[in-house]
Design an enzyme around this catalytic site. Sequence first.
Site, PDB file in Angstrom:
ATOM      1  CE1 TYR A   1      -2.948  -3.179   1.122  1.00 40.28           C
ATOM      2  CE2 TYR A   1      -1.682  -3.160   3.159  1.00 40.28           C
ATOM      3  CZ  TYR A   1      -2.572  -3.784   2.305  1.00 40.28           C
ATOM      4  OH  TYR A   1      -3.094  -4.999   2.649  1.00 40.28           O
TER       5      TYR A   1
ATOM      6  CB  CYS B   1      16.355 -11.627  -2.920  1.00 43.27           C
ATOM      7  SG  CYS B   1      17.308 -12.543  -1.714  1.00 43.27           S
TER       8      CYS B   1
HETATM    9  N1  LLP Z   1     -14.801  -5.573   9.082  1.00 43.94           N
HETATM   10  C1  LLP Z   1     -14.600  -6.127   7.884  1.00 43.94           C
HETATM   11  C2  LLP Z   1     -15.690  -6.862   7.244  1.00 43.94           C
HETATM   12  C3  LLP Z   1     -13.360  -6.010   7.274  1.00 43.94           C
HETATM   13  O1  LLP Z   1     -13.157  -6.557   6.065  1.00 43.94           O
HETATM   14  C4  LLP Z   1     -12.310  -5.318   7.915  1.00 43.94           C
HETATM   15  C5  LLP Z   1     -10.997  -5.186   7.306  1.00 43.94           C
HETATM   16  C6  LLP Z   1     -12.577  -4.774   9.194  1.00 43.94           C
HETATM   17  C7  LLP Z   1     -13.845  -4.908   9.737  1.00 43.94           C
HETATM   18  C8  LLP Z   1     -11.529  -4.041   9.978  1.00 43.94           C
HETATM   19  O2  LLP Z   1     -11.062  -2.939   9.318  1.00 43.94           O
HETATM   20  P1  LLP Z   1     -10.047  -1.956  10.053  1.00 43.94           P
HETATM   21  O3  LLP Z   1     -10.767  -1.363  11.240  1.00 43.94           O
HETATM   22  O4  LLP Z   1      -8.868  -2.763  10.501  1.00 43.94           O
HETATM   23  O5  LLP Z   1      -9.706  -0.951   9.048  1.00 43.94           O
HETATM   24  N2  LLP Z   1      -4.273  -5.413   5.087  1.00 43.94           N
HETATM   25  C9  LLP Z   1      -4.769  -4.054   5.005  1.00 43.94           C
HETATM   26  C10 LLP Z   1      -6.129  -3.884   5.663  1.00 43.94           C
HETATM   27  C11 LLP Z   1      -7.195  -4.797   5.128  1.00 43.94           C
HETATM   28  C12 LLP Z   1      -8.510  -4.642   5.847  1.00 43.94           C
HETATM   29  C13 LLP Z   1      -9.437  -5.742   5.519  1.00 43.94           C
HETATM   30  N3  LLP Z   1     -10.695  -5.675   6.169  1.00 43.94           N
HETATM   31  C14 LLP Z   1      -3.757  -3.102   5.613  1.00 43.94           C
HETATM   32  O6  LLP Z   1      -2.733  -3.549   6.116  1.00 43.94           O
HETATM   33  O7  LLP Z   1      -3.948  -1.887   5.580  1.00 43.94           O
END
Ligand code: LLP
Length: 430
Positions: free
Chosen positions: A331, A358
Amino acid sequence: MIDPPVAVTSSQLSQVYPLGARVNESGHLEIGGCDAVELAREFGTPAYVVAEDDLRARARSFVDAVAARHDDFDVLFASKAFPCTAVCRVLAEEGLACDVASGGELALALSGGFDPARIYLHGNAKSETELREALTAGVGHIVLDSLHDCERLERLVAELGRVQEVLIRVNPNVAGTTHAAISTGQADSKFGFALDQAPAAIARVRASPDLQLVGLHFHIGSQLLELEPFRAAVRAIADLGDFPVYNLGGGLGVPYTVEQHSPAIADYVEAVVGAAHDLLGQGKRLLLEPGRALVANSTVTLYTIEGVKRNVSSWVAVDGGMSDNLRPMLYGSAYEALIADRATASPTERFHVAGKHCESGDVIVRDVPLPEPRAGDILVTPATGAYGHALANNYNGVPRPPVIFCRGGSARVVVRRETYQDLMRRDVGP
Ligand code: LLP
């Protein structure tokens, strides 16, 4: 010295580092009362270091903020952000419920002690096995994402002769400002029912003898730093009918760097609960589903500097990288860094902090001012609690780091470091 010299200040520490982070009498960074340099010596690097009090405090902030505005609610930990038994246990102890998006997250949530009745199973591609696992565990709610999801669950529930409470995920066609890969509320999305298809889905589930539709869910995206899109999403689903339960998703962003400012938890809660009161009516059961905002700033990663190099840029190479923090590569996320051994020393130069993998893209932090970094120093990146451990991998055969909880000056390993044997654990045959 570079201009301006930016040594870490206590306000910077309080902005992106865990609650209680400070520079101690030796000039070392301290997390949860533990000296980061000593932690590195004792547990090795890279390591995720979690200030347990920070986790607990943020959980309480969410619960208290909603409780001040609304009676009937639950705060769900989106466990994908930090899928780990010990984190689940702390947040379950703080009274949170849990969102899981796979059978594996369900297993972790159960092992962390979440009451299955307060677990919500999400997913746009749930397998039959995962649905069976959820039913066997007695998961309270399943969030339907498609008609196939609905039909299959109906069949499995009928086989068991029960009725399952469900929510329907609606895509409100509201996109906040964030990286495209983590924006989910726009119309062209793999998640949920499109707004114009939602009425038919609602009618279909309402007609089911095996499923009991209790409400709607949306999640418009992640790392959102503005509140208006949350309100717009509530507005978008308000006309779909009157339901007892609304799950307003997660998505609240956090500061990764001192330049970033995120809404306070209380302001976010005020905005979404206020919108629900205005647009959905009183007396609803409201669910919030934060992941990142609960766990990101609770944690720092400790690395050892393996070398310093100067060519067109100046480079610091550390003993981790895209295997323990994939977010900069996925990101373009920005991070801070400091040298734990000389936490208040004035920076001398700007460096790119590169990992050991790498690939040229394996750069964890770009252009960060550091005070004469040298091999053997402990370099710290804050705000790695969300989607750090979660996205960790074994690229280049690098064992994944341990998770260490610190509280009141005591440290305990809650997830051990992987070993080379772990890398061969799934091998079959000679
Ligand atoms: N609820 C649902 C249905 C979700 O898909 C997600 C996150 C959340 C809640 C929680 O979202 P948050 O509060 O953490 O923003 N790998 C990415 C983030 C992917 C989020 C996926 N879904 C990153 O590192 O930024």
